[in-house]
Design a protein around this motif. Structure first.
Motif, mmCIF file in Angstrom:
data_model
loop_
_atom_site.group_PDB
_atom_site.id
_atom_site.type_symbol
_atom_site.label_atom_id
_atom_site.label_comp_id
_atom_site.label_asym_id
_atom_site.label_seq_id
_atom_site.Cartn_x
_atom_site.Cartn_y
_atom_site.Cartn_z
ATOM 1 N N UNK A 92 0.824 -1.206 0.000
ATOM 2 C CA UNK A 92 0.000 0.000 0.000
ATOM 3 C C UNK A 92 0.859 1.258 0.000
ATOM 4 N N UNK A 93 1.940 1.285 0.799
ATOM 5 C CA UNK A 93 2.798 2.465 0.838
ATOM 6 C C UNK A 93 3.484 2.700 -0.500
ATOM 7 N N UNK A 94 3.853 1.631 -1.169
ATOM 8 C CA UNK A 94 4.468 1.796 -2.492
ATOM 9 C C UNK A 94 3.444 2.267 -3.511
ATOM 10 N N UNK A 95 2.215 1.809 -3.377
ATOM 11 C CA UNK A 95 1.175 2.235 -4.315
ATOM 12 C C UNK A 95 0.923 3.731 -4.207
ATOM 13 N N UNK A 96 1.042 4.294 -3.000
ATOM 14 C CA UNK A 96 0.815 5.726 -2.837
ATOM 15 C C UNK A 96 1.917 6.565 -3.463
ATOM 16 N N UNK A 97 3.082 5.979 -3.705
ATOM 17 C CA UNK A 97 4.176 6.713 -4.334
ATOM 18 C C UNK A 97 4.174 6.574 -5.846
ATOM 19 N N UNK A 98 3.209 5.861 -6.388
ATOM 20 C CA UNK A 98 3.162 5.612 -7.830
ATOM 21 C C UNK A 98 2.178 6.539 -8.529
ATOM 22 N N UNK A 99 2.323 6.584 -9.854
ATOM 23 C CA UNK A 99 1.398 7.311 -10.725
ATOM 24 C C UNK A 99 0.866 6.342 -11.765
ATOM 25 N N UNK A 100 -0.437 6.247 -11.848
ATOM 26 C CA UNK A 100 -1.066 5.345 -12.806
ATOM 27 C C UNK A 100 -1.153 6.039 -14.157
ATOM 28 N N UNK A 101 -0.539 5.434 -15.156
ATOM 29 C CA UNK A 101 -0.537 5.969 -16.515
ATOM 30 C C UNK A 101 -1.385 5.070 -17.408
#
Length: 472
Positions: free
Chosen positions: A264-273
């Motif tokens: 979850x913490x890694x998902x918050x640092x990502x950008x969905x393209x």
């Protein structure tokens, strides 16, 4: 007899009044002892005393001077009567003595009266200089001058061109983006599953997509696109996914779900393209538009649906993909080992099931094809993992004449395999990255050397590498 006795008394009274009228006010003892203080202009021989004096004249100096002059006269007057002539002569002598004795007192009193409440300071500009005879001039601070009215008119506009692609689209609303670019809108949803630890993305539909002419002028005869959606997580495009291709429509309905396994913490640092791509079997695919969603700005656990306007992409064509290879040469055995580890972001070749990619590796010595091998086929993916090794017999003296040709195909049961991309490593490399990988192999033998390579088109490889022309 009485008259003779009053005569000296009257003379004494007149003398006192005369002395009081002629006495300076600056002398503090005049009113009490005027007959002893005879006024006289200050002579030129007297020296003016300068310097910081105390607030008041020291009492010991005044008292001592007064006692020396007045006390003897008082004592003699009390003891016995003194003749008048003697008194007048004594008065002259005492006056002369008092003139010199009280000269300092008058100077101190006059200075004390004129002294201000605070010491006088000579206000002059302070100068600083270095340790030496030569002074250093300190320049005063200067206020910045305001530019003239025509200052900004002198700027040449041609040196500062406006680039619409660099506009900050984050400041625009979806309606403004749609009105400006007119590329269409994409409907999708996101939600994070805390129990299973994965991010779910649902691609629902797209609306009013731009025609093929907007991204490829060579497709003017086609009225409709063949769109599909390709998604990944920035910044490293981890675990890319893509939907199926919808034939000849500008309003496709996808209704497909995808999951990305990550904390979850890694998902918050990502950008969905999400990129909407126009599929073309006979040429490179064209990007219609894209949508970027920062996952730290939305509630992933609660989830939500989004209608986002498409914005232009910096690259009009979809990349062919990347391939991770490892090379190792054993000079004692004369073996060239090749490991095909994985590929990512491969170009989709099947409109229904995605891609079924496999890799063909061919050994070319000089301009002669020597050996051909291929990996297994991975079903329905554009990010295949192979982890397959191949070994070629290459003598040490022939190593500098060897070229390895790697070609990625999409398996097609109905027709011939679909070409995805190619690279050549060795004597006839297709570019600087491939040449660098081969040089690292030659300088570090017996050690595996890994590197990512971007796939190139067939026409580009044939143009720069003669070894590409020798293979099929």
């Amino acid at each position: 007899m009485a008259y003779t006795q009053l005569e000296p008394i009257n003379e004494g009274v007149l003398a006192r009044l005369t002395d009081c009228l002629l006495c300076r006010k600056s002398c503090r003892s005049c009113l009490l002892w005027c007959w002893e203080c005879i006024y006289c202009p200050t002579s030129d021989e007297e020296v003016e005393i300068l310097g910081p004096f105390p607030a008041q004249t020291p009492s010991w100096l005044v008292d001592e001077c007064v006692d020396e002059v007045i006390n003897p006269a008082v004592q003699q007057a009390d003891a016995m009567p003194i003749p008048q002539d003697t008194i007048s002569n004594r008065r002259r002598s005492s006056s002369e003595m008092s003139r010199s004795t009280f000269s300092l007192v008058r100077q101190l009193s006059s200075l004390d009266a004129r002294r201000p409440s605070s010491p006088l300071v000579d206000l002059k500009p302070i100068e600083f200089w270095a340790m030496g005879p030569r002074k250093e001039v300190i320049q005063p601070l200067r206020r910045p001058q305001t530019p003239p009215d025509d200052y900004f008119r002198k700027l040449e506009p041609r040196l500062y061109p406006l680039d619409s692609s660099r506009d900050d689209v984050d400041l625009l609303t979806d309606d403004e983006i749609l009105l400006r670019y007119q590329l269409g809108m994409l409907h999708f949803s996101t939600q994070y599953d805390l129990i299973n630890g994965h991010l779910g993305v649902r691609v629902i539909e797209a609306r009013d997509l731009a025609p093929p002419l907007a991204c490829d002028s060579s497709r003017q005869d086609m009225a409709h696109s063949n769109p599909y959606v390709k998604m990944s997580l920035l910044p490293d495009h981890k675990n890319s996914r893509q939907t199926g291709v919808k034939r000849k429509t500008q309003n496709p309905v996808f209704e497909e779900r995808f999951t990305f396994d990550l904390p979850f913490l890694e998902a918050q640092r990502r950008t969905l393209l999400l990129s909407v791509v126009d599929f073309d079997k006979f040429s490179r695919h064209c990007v219609i538009g894209k949508v970027a969603l920062r996952l730290n700005e939305v509630d992933l656990v609660k989830g939500g649906h989004w209608w986002k306007a498409l914005v232009p992409s910096s690259q009009n064509e979809v990349e062919l993909g990347e391939l991770l290879l490892s090379l190792n040469y054993l000079p004692s055995a004369g073996r060239l080992n090749v490991d095909i580890i994985r590929a990512k972001q491969l170009l989709q070749t099947d409109m229904c099931q995605g891609s079924d990619p496999f890799v063909k590796v061919q050994l070319v010595t000089g301009l002669k094809l020597v050996k051909t091998k291929k990996t297994s086929c991975m079903k329905g993916t554009i990010d295949p993992f192979y982890n397959e090794s191949f070994s070629f017999r290459v003598p040490n003296e022939d190593l500098n004449e060897v070229s390895l040709v790697f070609t990625v195909y999409g398996h097609n049961m109905k027709s011939s395999n679909d070409f995805v991309g190619r690279i050549v490593i060795g004597q006839f490399s297709t570019g600087p990255p491939e040449t660098s990988h081969w040089r690292r192999l030659l300088t570090s033998q017996r050690t595996p050397v890994e590197q990512w390579h971007s796939l190139r088109s067939r026409a580009e490889c044939d143009r720069v590498s003669p070894a590409s022309l020798e293979v099929t």
